[in-house]
Design an enzyme around this catalytic site. Structure first.
Site, PDB file in Angstrom:
ATOM      1  N   CYS A 147     -13.665 -66.064  -1.974  1.00  0.00           N
ATOM      2  CA  CYS A 147     -12.611 -67.054  -2.223  1.00  0.00           C
ATOM      3  C   CYS A 147     -11.333 -66.338  -2.645  1.00  0.00           C
ATOM      4  O   CYS A 147     -11.341 -65.529  -3.571  1.00  0.00           O
ATOM      5  CB  CYS A 147     -13.073 -68.012  -3.314  1.00  0.00           C
ATOM      6  SG  CYS A 147     -11.759 -69.040  -3.992  1.00  0.00           S
ATOM      7  N   GLU A 148     -10.241 -66.627  -1.949  1.00  0.00           N
ATOM      8  CA  GLU A 148      -8.991 -65.920  -2.246  1.00  0.00           C
ATOM      9  C   GLU A 148      -8.329 -66.410  -3.533  1.00  0.00           C
ATOM     10  O   GLU A 148      -7.414 -65.772  -4.033  1.00  0.00           O
ATOM     11  CB  GLU A 148      -8.016 -66.053  -1.082  1.00  0.00           C
ATOM     12  CG  GLU A 148      -7.487 -67.447  -0.836  1.00  0.00           C
ATOM     13  CD  GLU A 148      -6.531 -67.498   0.348  1.00  0.00           C
ATOM     14  OE1 GLU A 148      -5.585 -68.280   0.268  1.00  0.00           O
ATOM     15  OE2 GLU A 148      -6.724 -66.761   1.329  1.00  0.00           O
ATOM     16  N   HIS A 149      -8.789 -67.537  -4.071  1.00  0.00           N
ATOM     17  CA  HIS A 149      -8.172 -68.073  -5.290  1.00  0.00           C
ATOM     18  C   HIS A 149      -8.709 -67.400  -6.553  1.00  0.00           C
ATOM     19  O   HIS A 149      -7.968 -67.202  -7.512  1.00  0.00           O
ATOM     20  CB  HIS A 149      -8.410 -69.584  -5.379  1.00  0.00           C
ATOM     21  CG  HIS A 149      -7.798 -70.351  -4.254  1.00  0.00           C
ATOM     22  ND1 HIS A 149      -8.337 -71.502  -3.724  1.00  0.00           N
ATOM     23  CD2 HIS A 149      -6.685 -70.103  -3.526  1.00  0.00           C
ATOM     24  CE1 HIS A 149      -7.580 -71.941  -2.737  1.00  0.00           C
ATOM     25  NE2 HIS A 149      -6.570 -71.103  -2.593  1.00  0.00           N
ATOM     26  N   HIS A 150     -10.012 -67.070  -6.567  1.00  0.00           N
ATOM     27  CA  HIS A 150     -10.605 -66.481  -7.769  1.00  0.00           C
ATOM     28  C   HIS A 150     -11.328 -65.171  -7.502  1.00  0.00           C
ATOM     29  O   HIS A 150     -11.892 -64.577  -8.421  1.00  0.00           O
ATOM     30  CB  HIS A 150     -11.598 -67.469  -8.399  1.00  0.00           C
ATOM     31  CG  HIS A 150     -10.977 -68.762  -8.807  1.00  0.00           C
ATOM     32  ND1 HIS A 150     -11.064 -69.905  -8.046  1.00  0.00           N
ATOM     33  CD2 HIS A 150     -10.228 -69.090  -9.883  1.00  0.00           C
ATOM     34  CE1 HIS A 150     -10.414 -70.891  -8.639  1.00  0.00           C
ATOM     35  NE2 HIS A 150      -9.894 -70.427  -9.760  1.00  0.00           N
ATOM     36  N   GLN A 190     -12.566 -71.796   2.810  1.00  0.00           N
ATOM     37  CA  GLN A 190     -13.532 -72.274   3.793  1.00  0.00           C
ATOM     38  C   GLN A 190     -12.865 -73.060   4.920  1.00  0.00           C
ATOM     39  O   GLN A 190     -13.278 -72.966   6.081  1.00  0.00           O
ATOM     40  CB  GLN A 190     -14.585 -73.137   3.093  1.00  0.00           C
ATOM     41  CG  GLN A 190     -15.717 -73.576   4.011  1.00  0.00           C
ATOM     42  CD  GLN A 190     -16.803 -74.319   3.261  1.00  0.00           C
ATOM     43  OE1 GLN A 190     -17.074 -74.044   2.092  1.00  0.00           O
ATOM     44  NE2 GLN A 190     -17.441 -75.274   3.917  1.00  0.00           N
ATOM     45  N   HIS A 196     -19.871 -72.421  -3.570  1.00  0.00           N
ATOM     46  CA  HIS A 196     -18.754 -71.629  -4.072  1.00  0.00           C
ATOM     47  C   HIS A 196     -19.001 -71.241  -5.530  1.00  0.00           C
ATOM     48  O   HIS A 196     -19.160 -72.114  -6.387  1.00  0.00           O
ATOM     49  CB  HIS A 196     -17.450 -72.424  -3.964  1.00  0.00           C
ATOM     50  CG  HIS A 196     -16.992 -72.637  -2.547  1.00  0.00           C
ATOM     51  ND1 HIS A 196     -15.866 -72.036  -2.037  1.00  0.00           N
ATOM     52  CD2 HIS A 196     -17.527 -73.356  -1.531  1.00  0.00           C
ATOM     53  CE1 HIS A 196     -15.714 -72.396  -0.765  1.00  0.00           C
ATOM     54  NE2 HIS A 196     -16.709 -73.196  -0.448  1.00  0.00           N
ATOM     55  N   CYS A 223     -16.928 -70.113  -7.544  1.00  0.00           N
ATOM     56  CA  CYS A 223     -15.830 -70.537  -8.422  1.00  0.00           C
ATOM     57  C   CYS A 223     -16.074 -71.951  -8.956  1.00  0.00           C
ATOM     58  O   CYS A 223     -15.492 -72.341  -9.972  1.00  0.00           O
ATOM     59  CB  CYS A 223     -14.485 -70.459  -7.694  1.00  0.00           C
ATOM     60  SG  CYS A 223     -14.406 -71.405  -6.167  1.00  0.00           S
TER      61      CYS A 223
END
Length: 203
Positions: free
Chosen positions: A92-95, A133, A161, A163
């Site tokens: 996941c590119e956010h976390h 995703q 996920h 996250c």
């Protein structure tokens, strides 16, 4: 006569400059978290993580379109081809936490088919990047559509996920499902057939 055993030596190939830069940064991060980076258990951790991250994001060095184009065949087959339960592992590119699950991919040929092993390969090529995703689902669909120009493409991904499960809302049993369709799969009847095929176990 007893042969003298050779000492174990693990051989890995990574970009040395990238490994050194990443390892230095991870060393700073570990120290910033309050750990002693010189203790035995952590002494080589920055380098290990640097190598792991290069592996987990090696999709940037792969051209998925070329993978498909390398195994195209002319074939007079116009029925749905489905490859389901393709394992997906991504970040996941956010976390920068993993998400993982299954991808189900189908297409209806229009004079060309592709070697079946190439479908999982392009899934992996896109998954092994910093991702969300939703984008991953679209990228797989668009790549197949561009390479084969089929009558339609369908992609569904079901994933968990970290996250959501390890932090934030902390819902351990949650799944996220994304889908993307083109052409014939935008028709309700064809889409239902695809969903039925990926939902049922074939005896």
């Amino acid at each position: 006569m007893i042969k003298e055993m050779k000492s174990y030596e693990k051989t890995e190939q990574y970009d040395a400059e990238t490994t050194n830069v990443l390892a230095a940064n991870y060393k700073t991060i570990i120290h910033g978290l309050g750990e002693d980076v010189t203790r035995e258990g952590l002494e080589k951790t920055p380098e290990r993580v640097a190598k792991a991250m290069q592996f987990l994001t090696h999709g940037y060095a792969i051209d998925p379109l070329e993978i498909l184009k390398s195994a195209l065949f002319t074939e007079d087959h116009s029925q749905m081809i489905v490859v389901k339960n393709i394992e997906v592992y991504s970040m996941c590119e956010h976390h920068m936490l993993p998400f993982f699950g299954k991808a189900h991919v189908a297409y209806i040929p229009n004079g060309k088919i592709v070697g079946l092993s190439k479908i999982p390969r392009i899934v992996d090529a896109y998954a092994r990047r910093m991702q969300v995703q939703e984008r991953l689902t679209d990228q797989i669909k668009d790549c197949i559509q561009e390479a084969l120009e089929p009558l339609g493409v369908a992609v569904v991904i079901e994933a968990q996920h970290m996250c959501m499960q390890m932090r934030g809302i902390q819902k351990q049993n949650s799944f996220t499902t994304t889908s993307s369709f083109t052409g014939a799969f935008e028709k309700n009847k064809t889409r239902k057939e695809f969903i039925s095929l990926i939902s049922n176990k074939l005896s």
